[in-house]
Structures are given as structure tokens and as C-alpha cells.
Write an enzyme that holds these catalytic residues in place. Structure first.
Site, PDB file in Angstrom:
ATOM      1  N   GLU A  53       7.380  16.409  74.605  1.00 51.59           N
ATOM      2  CA  GLU A  53       7.737  16.819  73.236  1.00 51.59           C
ATOM      3  C   GLU A  53       7.332  16.307  72.364  1.00 51.59           C
ATOM      4  O   GLU A  53       7.030  17.003  71.189  1.00 51.59           O
ATOM      5  CB  GLU A  53       9.039  16.794  73.647  1.00 51.59           C
ATOM      6  CG  GLU A  53       9.654  17.812  74.180  1.00 51.59           C
ATOM      7  CD  GLU A  53       9.896  19.134  73.636  1.00 51.59           C
ATOM      8  OE1 GLU A  53       9.425  19.553  73.220  1.00 51.59           O
ATOM      9  OE2 GLU A  53      10.670  19.651  75.077  1.00 51.59           O
ATOM     10  N   LYS A  56       3.228  18.098  71.888  1.00 47.91           N
ATOM     11  CA  LYS A  56       3.863  19.535  71.717  1.00 47.91           C
ATOM     12  C   LYS A  56       3.563  20.113  70.938  1.00 47.91           C
ATOM     13  O   LYS A  56       4.439  20.934  69.905  1.00 47.91           O
ATOM     14  CB  LYS A  56       5.328  19.669  72.503  1.00 47.91           C
ATOM     15  CG  LYS A  56       4.766  21.626  73.131  1.00 47.91           C
ATOM     16  CD  LYS A  56       6.729  21.797  73.921  1.00 47.91           C
ATOM     17  CE  LYS A  56       7.102  23.263  74.023  1.00 47.91           C
ATOM     18  NZ  LYS A  56       7.918  23.088  75.096  1.00 47.91           N
ATOM     19  N   VAL A  87       6.783  21.315  79.145  1.00 49.55           N
ATOM     20  CA  VAL A  87       6.439  21.069  78.070  1.00 49.55           C
ATOM     21  C   VAL A  87       4.290  21.762  78.159  1.00 49.55           C
ATOM     22  O   VAL A  87       3.746  22.298  77.996  1.00 49.55           O
ATOM     23  CB  VAL A  87       6.126  20.059  77.620  1.00 49.55           C
ATOM     24  CG1 VAL A  87       4.707  19.012  76.332  1.00 49.55           C
ATOM     25  CG2 VAL A  87       7.724  19.642  76.950  1.00 49.55           C
ATOM     26  N   THR A 111       8.251  20.211  87.804  1.00 48.69           N
ATOM     27  CA  THR A 111       9.499  18.609  87.448  1.00 48.69           C
ATOM     28  C   THR A 111      10.811  19.832  87.561  1.00 48.69           C
ATOM     29  O   THR A 111      10.501  20.975  87.797  1.00 48.69           O
ATOM     30  CB  THR A 111       9.831  19.106  86.126  1.00 48.69           C
ATOM     31  OG1 THR A 111       9.680  20.219  85.464  1.00 48.69           O
ATOM     32  CG2 THR A 111       8.193  17.730  85.402  1.00 48.69           C
ATOM     33  N   LYS A 123       7.842  33.343  78.223  1.00 48.53           N
ATOM     34  CA  LYS A 123       8.161  32.328  76.505  1.00 48.53           C
ATOM     35  C   LYS A 123       6.962  31.679  76.818  1.00 48.53           C
ATOM     36  O   LYS A 123       7.101  30.995  77.612  1.00 48.53           O
ATOM     37  CB  LYS A 123       9.104  32.430  76.039  1.00 48.53           C
ATOM     38  CG  LYS A 123      10.315  33.359  75.693  1.00 48.53           C
ATOM     39  CD  LYS A 123      11.702  32.741  74.559  1.00 48.53           C
ATOM     40  CE  LYS A 123      12.653  32.074  75.933  1.00 48.53           C
ATOM     41  NZ  LYS A 123      13.329  31.538  74.611  1.00 48.53           N
ATOM     42  N   LYS A 132      12.276  22.834  67.413  1.00 49.02           N
ATOM     43  CA  LYS A 132      11.885  22.932  68.613  1.00 49.02           C
ATOM     44  C   LYS A 132      10.607  24.213  69.049  1.00 49.02           C
ATOM     45  O   LYS A 132      11.620  25.469  68.299  1.00 49.02           O
ATOM     46  CB  LYS A 132      12.680  22.762  69.688  1.00 49.02           C
ATOM     47  CG  LYS A 132      12.428  22.879  70.483  1.00 49.02           C
ATOM     48  CD  LYS A 132      13.129  22.242  71.993  1.00 49.02           C
ATOM     49  CE  LYS A 132      13.101  22.245  73.335  1.00 49.02           C
ATOM     50  NZ  LYS A 132      12.338  21.868  73.840  1.00 49.02           N
ATOM     51  N   PHE A 150       6.562  18.674  94.753  1.00 50.63           N
ATOM     52  CA  PHE A 150       6.334  18.495  94.012  1.00 50.63           C
ATOM     53  C   PHE A 150       7.718  17.087  92.675  1.00 50.63           C
ATOM     54  O   PHE A 150       7.908  16.046  92.550  1.00 50.63           O
ATOM     55  CB  PHE A 150       6.063  18.875  92.681  1.00 50.63           C
ATOM     56  CG  PHE A 150       4.384  18.865  92.606  1.00 50.63           C
ATOM     57  CD1 PHE A 150       3.344  18.713  92.500  1.00 50.63           C
ATOM     58  CD2 PHE A 150       4.660  20.434  92.868  1.00 50.63           C
ATOM     59  CE1 PHE A 150       2.245  19.030  92.695  1.00 50.63           C
ATOM     60  CE2 PHE A 150       2.458  21.307  92.513  1.00 50.63           C
ATOM     61  CZ  PHE A 150       2.233  20.539  92.134  1.00 50.63           C
TER      62      PHE A 150
END
Length: 351
Positions: A53, A56, A87, A111, A123, A132, A150
Site C-alpha cells: 500500500e 502503490k 496491490v 493471497t 477495477k 486509497k 499459492f
């Protein structure tokens, strides 16, 4: 496309791929990824980046695009591949949408959160001016490749983080999914969403939970991919959490901030008489069972008011507040008074 397939298999043209991989994922799986492309005789460039984050931003998007330009890809037949968490998928999606106006890309979520959330929909975006996802667009990937193996290498807290978004869909749309999380939440955390034969007591809870979460998400997103309609049940947990998450970075993960928002909104729903005290308690206990935070000291009354004021600005002057009306059912409300919100806040803090 038969012509592309013919080109790819005839050997007339060497396959080429540009891959962006999160640097932590690269440490764990990078050698396997490289081996795969080498064995299949694919010319490739792998760019490992810190995708968090805090990083980003448009700067990282421009870094990626510089490397894409250097590698030189065909903007119609050579998709960029993103391998990482939400991200990473967001950043690469935005980069691909900007390069030559639209270059295809593929999402490979690593994840639990990105598996059930960022892998679905159109998006993409980056943070801007401490807000954000303030910059972004709607460019769907050409594919999302989902592989739960994963998830076995991510820390327990990250599993819990992803469960926040799964719980969101359960509370909004699927009572069965809520029951599954309530009964098997600890097992899913312990087994890191892997499927094991011989776990008869739990069935294939991991497969069921992820499938239902993705299917319910698709039901909501597919008819409204570009958010022409701002009444969205998937916004549950996303009214206050963006403000909270950015304010306390990096102490809260996305799913944790979303869950704190959902916990408060559960109290709002109770104060409004939409759910019973018993239903409220069931929801909060389920959250605790999934090892998700249900409160945060930084989620103050002024922060809540500021976040909801911001919400009004960007949702056509209405709150469009999704609230549970039972376990697995919900509606969107525009008439929640400040007095109701304050009463819910006091009750929430007291508990």
C-alpha cells in the site's frame, strides 16, 4: 483465436511474455516461474517489485511502463502477467490500461484476499494524495488464473485478512456461506485454504468458501462492471475503512480495516432494528473466530464523520449504506441519521 494458436504452435514466431511479480512472491516461486518459461521456450522478462500500500503509486506504474517499453511487447497478442497480491494486480492493471491505451493483462492472485476480491471485476488503481485508489480505471483482465496452492505460503494473518472479504459476501448475499465460515473458520485458518482428503468433518470447505465468495461477487459486479449504478452491496465494509486504512498504514491490512468497518455497521444495523441482538452477536463472534479485529482505537467518531462526508461527495450526494437485514441478506439505505450512527458508535465502543 485459431490464427494466434497457429502462430504460437507453428514456431514461426517466438512467444514473449512480460511478467511483474511481487518481490516476496518472487523469492518463494520465482525460480519455478522462470523454469516454466524456459522449458516452454518463451522469451521473457521478469520484473520483481515491492508491491505494498505504501508503494502503490503512479511512480511504480511508470517504472513498470519504462520496462515494458524497453522489452517491447505486441499490444494485442502479448499480455502482461501480474503475479502477486491485490496491490500488484491493481498496479499492473493500471499500467496495462495506459500502455498504448489498452494492453491485455492476466491476473495471477497469490493471497487469499486477491484470490476472492482483486481477481474479480474490472477495477485497477493506485493511491494518490494519501487517498486509497484515487487514480484508476476499469480495464478487465483477459483472464484470471486461480491457484490456491499459492495461499499455503502466506502467514496466518494474511489468511484472516482474506476471510474479511469472504465474510463481506456472506453477510450481504449468502447465509450458507456465513454458516460455513462460522463452523469451519478455524479449520480454514489452520489448513490455509488447502484441500485435503480425509477431512470428512469439514468437506471441502476451502473450495466451497472461495467458490461461493467469487460467484456472489460476480453476481454483483458483472451487471454493473463500470459502476454506473452506485448502489452496490459490495461496498459493505468500504465506507469508513479507506479513511481508517490510510490513516494507520501499515498497521492494518485491507481486510482487517474492512472488517472493523463491517463490525461498526453491524451495530448500526442493530440500532436501526434491522437485525436482532442475537444476530449482531453471531456476526461479531464469527469475526472473532476468523481472528479479525472488530474495533480499532483510531476509528474515532470524528474519523467516521469525515469518512462518511467523503462518501457523500463521491456517491451522488447519498450515503448508499449497505446494511445487513439478517444473516445473508442486505439492503442499501440512504436515511441513517447522525443520531443513529452516534448511538451505534457508543454501543460499539462500550462493547
Amino acid at each position: 483465436d485459431p490464427q494466434q494458436l497457429e502462430l504460437a504452435t507453428s514456431g514461426k514466431r517466438k512467444l514473449r511474455r512480460f511478467i511483474v511479480i511481487d518481490e516476496v512472491v518472487d523469492e518463494l516461486y520465482g525460480s519455478k516461474v522462470r523454469e516454466y518459461f524456459e522449458e516452454n521456450n518463451v522469451q521473457h522478462k521478469i520484473l520483481a517489485l515491492p508491491t505494498t500500500e505504501e508503494t502503490k503509486s503512479m511512480d511504480l506504474v511508470l517504472n513498470i511502463l519504462q520496462e515494458v517499453q524497453n522489452f517491447s511487447i505486441d499490444r494485442r497478442t502479448e499480455p502482461i502477467i501480474a503475479i502477486g497480491g491485490g496491490v500488484c494486480l491493481d498496479i499492473v492493471g493500471l499500467a496495462a490500461s495506459l500502455y498504448r491505451r489498452r494492453t491485455p493483462y492476466i491476473r495471477v492472485p497469490t493471497t487469499l484476499l486477491s484470490y476472492v476480491d482483486a481477481s474479480v471485476g474490472a477495477k485497477n488503481g493506485v493511491n494518490f494524495l494519501k487517498c486509497k485508489n484515487k487514480l484508476g480505471g476499469y480495464t478487465p483482465p483477459v483472464a484470471s488464473f486461480l491457484d490456491r496452492s499459492f495461499i499455503q505460503s502466506i502467514p496466518r494473518r494474511h489468511i484472516s485478512n482474506g476471510l474479511g472479504e469472504i465474510l463481506k459476501m456472506a453477510l450481504m448475499k449468502h447465509k450458507g456461506l456465513f454458516g460455513l465460515l462460522k463452523c469451519h473458520g478455524k479449520y480454514l485458518l489452520d489448513t490455509k485454504f488447502q484441500s485435503y482428503s480425509g477431512s470428512a468433518d469439514h468437506g471441502d470447505a476451502a473450495r466451497q468458501a472461495t467458490r461461493i465468495a467469487i460467484e456472489t461477487m460476480l453476481e454483483e459486479l458483472a451487471p454493473n462492471l463500470w459502476e454506473d449504478d452506485l448502489d452496490r452491496l459490495v461496498d459493505f465494509g468500504h465506507l469508513i475503512s479507506p479513511e481508517l486504512e490510510m490513516r494507520v498504514l501499515p498497521s492494518l491490512m485491507h481486510g482487517e480495516a474492512v472488517n472493523i468497518d463491517m463490525a461498526f455497521m453491524t451495530y448500526v444495523a442493530h440500532v436501526r432494528g434491522l437485525i436482532t441482538a442475537e444476530e449482531k452477536e453471531q456476526i461479531i463472534q464469527c469475526m472473532r473466530g476468523l481472528e479479525l479485529p472488530v474495533w480499532h482505537s483510531s476509528c474515532s467518531w470524528p474519523l467516521i464523520k469525515a469518512a462518511l462526508t467523503e462518501r457523500l461527495k463521491h456517491s451522488g450526494g447519498q450515503l448508499r449504506m449497505p446494511l445487513p437485514t439478517g444473516l445473508g441478506t442486505a439492503e442499501i439505505f440512504n436515511d441513517t441519521s447522525e443520531e443513529t450512527l452516534e448511538r451505534a458508535y457508543k454501543l460499539w465502543v462500550r462493547d
